[in-house]
Write an enzyme that holds these catalytic residues in place. Structure first.
Site, PDB file in Angstrom:
ATOM      1  N   ASP A  37       0.866  -1.176   0.000  1.00 48.80           N
ATOM      2  CA  ASP A  37       0.000   0.000   0.000  1.00 48.80           C
ATOM      3  C   ASP A  37       0.909   1.234   0.000  1.00 48.80           C
ATOM      4  O   ASP A  37       2.095   1.149   0.348  1.00 48.80           O
ATOM      5  CB  ASP A  37      -0.898  -0.033   1.235  1.00 48.80           C
ATOM      6  CG  ASP A  37      -1.682   1.249   1.423  1.00 48.80           C
ATOM      7  OD1 ASP A  37      -2.308   1.700   0.453  1.00 48.80           O
ATOM      8  OD2 ASP A  37      -1.650   1.810   2.535  1.00 48.80           O
ATOM      9  N   ASP A  39      -0.067   5.293   0.727  1.00 47.52           N
ATOM     10  CA  ASP A  39      -0.256   6.288   1.793  1.00 47.52           C
ATOM     11  C   ASP A  39      -0.414   5.618   3.149  1.00 47.52           C
ATOM     12  O   ASP A  39      -1.267   4.749   3.335  1.00 47.52           O
ATOM     13  CB  ASP A  39      -1.488   7.137   1.489  1.00 47.52           C
ATOM     14  CG  ASP A  39      -1.326   7.985   0.241  1.00 47.52           C
ATOM     15  OD1 ASP A  39      -1.174   9.211   0.371  1.00 47.52           O
ATOM     16  OD2 ASP A  39      -1.348   7.411  -0.871  1.00 47.52           O
ATOM     17  N   ASP A 215      -2.085  -0.268   5.936  1.00 44.27           N
ATOM     18  CA  ASP A 215      -2.248   0.443   7.208  1.00 44.27           C
ATOM     19  C   ASP A 215      -3.679   0.800   7.573  1.00 44.27           C
ATOM     20  O   ASP A 215      -3.931   1.268   8.683  1.00 44.27           O
ATOM     21  CB  ASP A 215      -1.455   1.754   7.164  1.00 44.27           C
ATOM     22  CG  ASP A 215      -2.146   2.806   6.296  1.00 44.27           C
ATOM     23  OD1 ASP A 215      -2.336   2.550   5.084  1.00 44.27           O
ATOM     24  OD2 ASP A 215      -2.526   3.857   6.833  1.00 44.27           O
TER      25      ASP A 215
END
Length: 267
Positions: A37, A39, A215
């Site tokens: 991932d 950001d 996240d």
């Protein structure tokens, strides 16, 4: 109870027992694929998507790792691939964009559309929510429509209510996806889980075991898809459902990527 990654043991990964807390494992360049991932995972969250900074050292680290993995490295992002490419220019990577709506099987391959556009009429309905407060930021991502409220967190419940009311008034083909201080409206049928499945069937990734870092709650679909490929999920910041372990922050992920890129990728 699952402990932090430094103490976590998994049969498919090699753990350095003496590593500092939060240090992820080494991976097998012949068996594993690395899915990242963007950001909040390999770059730090910013007040708005345009304000993020990609450390210059990250780009060559990713390029060297891709070479060591024989191409089996991909970015799995909620951003459109046009946005991802702007961040990592002049480099390009295999990638999944807009939560699974876009797929690029390799850096030199064309982008495939895996979902339909929301359409201007739908976007206009939800754009009305931006009138609630000037701190709300609207983002048209073609396949999804994002409502960012990071600068107005106290409005979260009101925004949720307005989105739900508009969804209830439609035909039921749309759904709400929630992330960190953002709500996205999208059609059903695609998410980061479908994106992981798509990328894992591409040539460079097929037959490998995915090691995915994410996240946010929008990454939980990706974590849920990993067992289908014997994969491992590692979350950033906190332990998310479906993740086997976690590391504290994006800086730790970047340090690990640099270590693997500059040294021996396998124990």
């Amino acid at each position: 109870m699952v402990d932090k990654l430094a103490e976590y043991d998994h049969s498919s990964l090699t753990i350095e027992k003496g590593a500092p807390d939060g240090c992820p494992p080494l991976i097998d360049p012949t068996r594993d694929a690395l899915l990242l991932d963007v950001d909040g995972t390999i770059i730090d969250i910013a007040p708005n998507p345009e304000a993020v900074i990609v450390p210059e050292s990250l780009k060559p680290s990713l390029a060297r790792l891709r070479e060591k993995l024989h191409g089996a490295l991909a970015l799995i992002s909620g951003r459109t691939l046009a946005s991802v490419d702007r961040l990592f220019a002049p480099m390009s990577f295999a990638a999944v964009g807009c939560h699974g709506a876009e797929l690029r099987a390799a850096p030199d391959r064309r982008i495939q559309q895996r979902a339909r556009s929301l359409g201007a009429a739908i976007e206009a309905k939800f754009a009305e929510i931006g009138k609630l407060d000037p701190r709300i930021r609207l983002e048209d991502k073609h396949y999804t429509f994002a409502i960012h409220y990071r600068r107005a967190p106290e409005l979260e419940n009101e925004i949720f209510g307005m989105v739900n009311a508009k969804l209830d008034a439609l035909d039921g083909t749309l759904e709400m996806m929630c992330g960190k201080a953002v709500i996205e409206i999208k059609a059903s049928g695609f998410n980061k889980g479908t994106g992981v499945r798509d990328i894992m069937h591409c040539e460079a990734f097929a037959g490998r075991r995915p090691v995915f870092f994410g996240d946010d709650t929008t990454d939980e679909d990706a974590f849920a898809a990993l067992p289908e490929f014997g994969g491992v999920g590692i979350s950033v910041g906190r332990l998310l459902p479906g993740a086997s372990a976690f590391v504290p922050c994006p800086r730790d992920v970047r340090r690990w990527l640099a270590k693997l890129a500059d040294g021996d990728i396998r124990a």
